[in-house]
Write a protein that holds these residues in place. Structure first.
Motif, PDB file in Angstrom:
ATOM      1  N   PRO A 471      50.848  39.264  70.097  1.00  0.00           N
ATOM      2  CA  PRO A 471      49.947  38.315  69.438  1.00  0.00           C
ATOM      3  C   PRO A 471      48.764  38.966  68.744  1.00  0.00           C
ATOM      4  O   PRO A 471      48.012  38.290  68.044  1.00  0.00           O
ATOM      5  CB  PRO A 471      49.472  37.447  70.609  1.00  0.00           C
ATOM      6  N   GLY A 472      48.593  40.299  68.928  1.00  0.00           N
ATOM      7  CA  GLY A 472      47.406  40.935  68.378  1.00  0.00           C
ATOM      8  C   GLY A 472      46.166  40.486  69.131  1.00  0.00           C
ATOM      9  O   GLY A 472      46.226  39.690  70.067  1.00  0.00           O
ATOM     10  N   LEU A 473      45.036  40.991  68.711  1.00  0.00           N
ATOM     11  CA  LEU A 473      43.775  40.624  69.369  1.00  0.00           C
ATOM     12  C   LEU A 473      43.184  39.407  68.683  1.00  0.00           C
ATOM     13  O   LEU A 473      42.102  39.455  68.072  1.00  0.00           O
ATOM     14  CB  LEU A 473      42.819  41.821  69.343  1.00  0.00           C
ATOM     15  N   ASN A 474      43.910  38.288  68.784  1.00  0.00           N
ATOM     16  CA  ASN A 474      43.497  37.043  68.148  1.00  0.00           C
ATOM     17  C   ASN A 474      43.288  35.971  69.210  1.00  0.00           C
ATOM     18  O   ASN A 474      43.966  35.941  70.236  1.00  0.00           O
ATOM     19  CB  ASN A 474      44.556  36.568  67.148  1.00  0.00           C
ATOM     20  N   SER A 475      42.369  35.076  68.933  1.00  0.00           N
ATOM     21  CA  SER A 475      42.057  34.015  69.886  1.00  0.00           C
ATOM     22  C   SER A 475      43.065  32.870  69.840  1.00  0.00           C
ATOM     23  O   SER A 475      43.195  32.113  70.793  1.00  0.00           O
ATOM     24  CB  SER A 475      40.648  33.466  69.631  1.00  0.00           C
ATOM     25  N   THR A 476      43.784  32.727  68.701  1.00  0.00           N
ATOM     26  CA  THR A 476      44.791  31.668  68.596  1.00  0.00           C
ATOM     27  C   THR A 476      46.016  32.043  69.414  1.00  0.00           C
ATOM     28  O   THR A 476      46.574  33.124  69.233  1.00  0.00           O
ATOM     29  CB  THR A 476      45.198  31.446  67.129  1.00  0.00           C
ATOM     30  N   PRO A 477      46.459  31.190  70.325  1.00  0.00           N
ATOM     31  CA  PRO A 477      47.591  31.546  71.190  1.00  0.00           C
ATOM     32  C   PRO A 477      48.895  31.665  70.416  1.00  0.00           C
ATOM     33  O   PRO A 477      49.145  30.938  69.454  1.00  0.00           O
ATOM     34  CB  PRO A 477      47.660  30.396  72.197  1.00  0.00           C
ATOM     35  N   MET A 478      49.720  32.591  70.831  1.00  0.00           N
ATOM     36  CA  MET A 478      51.117  32.666  70.409  1.00  0.00           C
ATOM     37  C   MET A 478      51.919  31.976  71.504  1.00  0.00           C
ATOM     38  O   MET A 478      51.838  32.369  72.672  1.00  0.00           O
ATOM     39  CB  MET A 478      51.560  34.123  70.242  1.00  0.00           C
ATOM     40  N   ALA A 479      52.680  30.935  71.146  1.00  0.00           N
ATOM     41  CA  ALA A 479      53.298  30.087  72.173  1.00  0.00           C
ATOM     42  C   ALA A 479      54.797  29.937  71.940  1.00  0.00           C
ATOM     43  O   ALA A 479      55.268  29.894  70.793  1.00  0.00           O
ATOM     44  CB  ALA A 479      52.635  28.709  72.183  1.00  0.00           C
ATOM     45  N   ILE A 480      55.540  29.849  73.036  1.00  0.00           N
ATOM     46  CA  ILE A 480      56.969  29.556  72.999  1.00  0.00           C
ATOM     47  C   ILE A 480      57.138  28.044  72.936  1.00  0.00           C
ATOM     48  O   ILE A 480      56.558  27.310  73.744  1.00  0.00           O
ATOM     49  CB  ILE A 480      57.668  30.117  74.246  1.00  0.00           C
ATOM     50  N   ILE A 481      57.913  27.578  71.987  1.00  0.00           N
ATOM     51  CA  ILE A 481      58.107  26.140  71.803  1.00  0.00           C
ATOM     52  C   ILE A 481      59.199  25.664  72.761  1.00  0.00           C
ATOM     53  O   ILE A 481      60.285  26.258  72.827  1.00  0.00           O
ATOM     54  CB  ILE A 481      58.488  25.823  70.354  1.00  0.00           C
ATOM     55  N   PRO A 482      58.941  24.597  73.525  1.00  0.00           N
ATOM     56  CA  PRO A 482      59.953  24.086  74.461  1.00  0.00           C
ATOM     57  C   PRO A 482      61.230  23.682  73.731  1.00  0.00           C
ATOM     58  O   PRO A 482      61.189  23.168  72.600  1.00  0.00           O
ATOM     59  CB  PRO A 482      59.270  22.880  75.109  1.00  0.00           C
ATOM     60  N   ALA A 483      62.350  23.907  74.368  1.00  0.00           N
ATOM     61  CA  ALA A 483      63.649  23.565  73.779  1.00  0.00           C
ATOM     62  C   ALA A 483      64.027  22.133  74.140  1.00  0.00           C
ATOM     63  O   ALA A 483      63.575  21.589  75.148  1.00  0.00           O
ATOM     64  CB  ALA A 483      64.718  24.525  74.282  1.00  0.00           C
ATOM     65  N   LYS A 484      64.844  21.520  73.297  1.00  0.00           N
ATOM     66  CA  LYS A 484      65.367  20.198  73.577  1.00  0.00           C
ATOM     67  C   LYS A 484      66.628  20.322  74.416  1.00  0.00           C
ATOM     68  O   LYS A 484      67.451  21.213  74.192  1.00  0.00           O
ATOM     69  CB  LYS A 484      65.673  19.453  72.279  1.00  0.00           C
ATOM     70  N   VAL A 485      66.771  19.401  75.362  1.00  0.00           N
ATOM     71  CA  VAL A 485      67.920  19.430  76.255  1.00  0.00           C
ATOM     72  C   VAL A 485      68.917  18.349  75.826  1.00  0.00           C
ATOM     73  O   VAL A 485      68.539  17.181  75.661  1.00  0.00           O
ATOM     74  CB  VAL A 485      67.493  19.216  77.724  1.00  0.00           C
ATOM     75  N   TYR A 486      70.163  18.754  75.632  1.00  0.00           N
ATOM     76  CA  TYR A 486      71.208  17.805  75.255  1.00  0.00           C
ATOM     77  C   TYR A 486      72.276  17.785  76.342  1.00  0.00           C
ATOM     78  O   TYR A 486      72.601  18.808  76.941  1.00  0.00           O
ATOM     79  CB  TYR A 486      71.853  18.211  73.941  1.00  0.00           C
ATOM     80  N   VAL A 487      72.806  16.570  76.595  1.00  0.00           N
ATOM     81  CA  VAL A 487      73.884  16.416  77.581  1.00  0.00           C
ATOM     82  C   VAL A 487      75.124  15.943  76.842  1.00  0.00           C
ATOM     83  O   VAL A 487      75.115  14.891  76.192  1.00  0.00           O
ATOM     84  CB  VAL A 487      73.486  15.404  78.685  1.00  0.00           C
ATOM     85  N   ASN A 488      76.190  16.734  76.933  1.00  0.00           N
ATOM     86  CA  ASN A 488      77.460  16.370  76.311  1.00  0.00           C
ATOM     87  C   ASN A 488      78.439  15.948  77.398  1.00  0.00           C
ATOM     88  O   ASN A 488      78.733  16.703  78.318  1.00  0.00           O
ATOM     89  CB  ASN A 488      78.032  17.544  75.536  1.00  0.00           C
ATOM     90  N   SER A 489      78.939  14.719  77.302  1.00  0.00           N
ATOM     91  CA  SER A 489      79.924  14.251  78.280  1.00  0.00           C
ATOM     92  C   SER A 489      81.310  14.747  77.854  1.00  0.00           C
ATOM     93  O   SER A 489      81.679  14.672  76.682  1.00  0.00           O
ATOM     94  CB  SER A 489      79.920  12.733  78.363  1.00  0.00           C
ATOM     95  N   VAL A 490      82.042  15.247  78.808  1.00  0.00           N
ATOM     96  CA  VAL A 490      83.363  15.802  78.524  1.00  0.00           C
ATOM     97  C   VAL A 490      84.430  14.718  78.764  1.00  0.00           C
ATOM     98  O   VAL A 490      84.413  14.037  79.772  1.00  0.00           O
ATOM     99  CB  VAL A 490      83.638  17.017  79.439  1.00  0.00           C
TER     100      VAL A 490
END
Length: 490
Positions: A471-490
């Motif tokens: 992220p370098g020496l910056n005050s703005t956070p570098m963040a991981i974006i949450p993933a969407k969860v999908y359910v596939n019925s078989v």
């Protein structure tokens, strides 16, 4: 008249004053007793010290061991097998000082003799590092020989060098011990903080589950009351119909008991009265509680609803690898520069001085994808790196060095190759998508806002690779974006 002086001895023996003084003078002083060998009862000559802390003349100790045939302390009988008596120089010097104060002659110890020629050792062989006699010269041809007193400084200097090395090791071990102690304290604080966060997370989950439980039980109670009210209403209507029918039946029966003429005259009216025109009752639909709605796949429905309350992170940052100049969020999903260097153990996994942090899990197979929010940071690096990347020194970030990344610096986007490859992008990147196909050896970067491809690295991964965040020496956070969860019925 002459006086007669009589001396009386309490023990029954007469003894004059002069005789007592003479005997007291003959007894050794306390100082002399402390400096006397417990074997020969004379002042120590070449005293040696045993591990049991008792001292003896060297000759007395050796003579005692020869006589008894066993090596043990003559005073306390402690076994001394394999033990080499240590010269007690302090005691020897004290004895010599005492003798000089008394004006006694200080005995000169016999010179050490060569074990082969029984001659006095007067020379020192530099090569073999041992004292020798004159007759040993022929056995040390070509060796550098010097007087004993000249050999001592060189030996002491060599030993001093070794002592200095060992003292440096002692200091190094002390620093390591201090580091281990600090690490132990840090581990304790880590465990306490982790336990606190676990309890907080479960408290949130418990609160959600309790609220969900209360909501579903309330819905069940509401349906129960509605269905019970409908059933009571039907029961009330049926009771009224039953009463009306009973009244009609009784009335018709009474009329049927009249005389024949009256009965026949009223027959048509009675027939109309005995006819039930109201619709017969029938079973109502959905009269029971919809148990399937309340209990069917209950756990899955709750979990599905819980997704709005929890985050699914495709990658989690590892705080044990974070530079001391980086501050990480409690959920390990974002990182930014710290205002001051944090107090962290200097463990081997941690980056220092480079300002990086790795993902918590190494990847050695399969396909993976994660999005990183870089925002308006003026300088950053994202991508993957091999597990063996340097942690304790600065290094050049290049694909040839096992670091496959892109970054922004001085307003220019680049693929960090050697030399760097400039990336001409149509718009500013706020989010970067990293796609990793370990089996194919591909790392690609995308702009998820318009699904545009940025660049791709192709290589062979011979070891685990880890997500890399700079992220370098910056005050703005570098963040991981949450993933969407999908359910596939078989």
């Amino acid at each position: 008249m002459a006086e007669c002086k009589v001396e009386v001895d309490v023990d029954g023996e007469g003894e004059s004053e002069n005789e007592s003084e003479s005997k007291a003078a003959e007894r050794p002083s306390l100082m002399e007793e402390d400096l006397s060998c417990p074997v020969c009862r004379d002042l120590y000559r070449d005293p040696v010290l045993l591990s049991c802390t008792h001292s003896f003349c060297r000759g007395c100790l050796e003579h005692s061991w020869e006589q008894k045939g066993t090596h043990e302390c003559p005073v306390c009988r402690q076994g001394c097998d394999g033990e080499q008596p240590i010269p007690n120089r302090a005691l020897r010097n004290t004895c010599e000082s005492y003798q000089r104060e008394k004006g006694w002659r200080v005995p000169i110890l016999a010179a050490a003799l060569c074990g082969l020629h029984r001659r006095e050792l007067v020379l020192y062989c530099v090569k073999d590092e041992e004292p020798v006699c004159i007759d040993c010269v022929t056995l040390h041809r070509g060796h550098e020989l010097s007087p004993l007193e000249r050999g001592v400084p060189g030996c002491k200097e060599e030993l001093n060098d070794k002592i200095n090395i060992m003292e440096e090791k002692v200091e190094s071990f002390k620093r390591m011990r201090h580091k281990c102690s600090a690490t132990s304290e840090y581990i304790r604080s880590q465990a306490q903080q982790a336990e606190k966060q676990i309890k907080m997370e479960f408290e949130k989950l418990h609160q959600f589950l309790n609220e969900e439980e209360a909501s579903r039980i309330a819905a069940l109670r509401q349906e129960e009351e509605e269905k019970k009210l409908r059933a009571r209403e039907r029961c009330y209507i049926l009771a009224r119909h039953i009463a009306t029918l009973n009244e009609t039946i009784q009335a018709v029966k009474r009329e049927m008991g009249a005389d024949d003429l009256t009965f026949l005259q009223n027959f048509q009216a009675l027939k109309r009265r005995a006819q039930w025109t109201t619709e017969d009752p029938h079973s109502a639909q959905e009269s029971l509680i919809n148990v399937a709605k309340h209990l069917g796949s209950l756990g899955f429905k709750v979990w599905e609803k819980m997704q709005s309350h929890v985050k699914c992170l495709p990658v989690i940052m590892d705080p044990n690898t974070a530079s001391p100049w980086l501050s990480m969020s409690p959920d390990m999903a974002s990182v930014c520069a710290s205002e001051e260097r944090l107090l962290m153990p200097d463990n081997v996994e941690r980056f220092d001085p480079c300002v990086f942090v790795l993902g918590s899990e190494g990847l050695d197979s399969g396909r993976h994808r994660w999005d990183i929010h870089v925002g308006d940071n003026p300088k950053w690096i994202v991508g993957v790196c091999k597990e063996s990347v340097a942690r304790k020194r600065k290094f050049t970030v290049t694909a040839s060095g096992g670091v496959w990344t892109i970054g922004l610096s001085k307003g220019v986007y680049s693929a960090l190759t050697s030399p760097r490859t400039t990336l001409n992008l149509e718009r500013q990147l706020e989010t970067v998508r990293v796609k990793l196909n370990v089996d194919k050896g591909e790392v690609s970067f995308w702009d998820p806002s318009d699904q545009k491809h940025i660049c791709t690295f192709t290589d062979t991964f011979n070891e685990k690779v880890f997500p890399l965040f700079g992220p370098g020496l910056n005050s703005t956070p570098m963040a991981i974006i949450p993933a969407k969860v999908y359910v596939n019925s078989v």
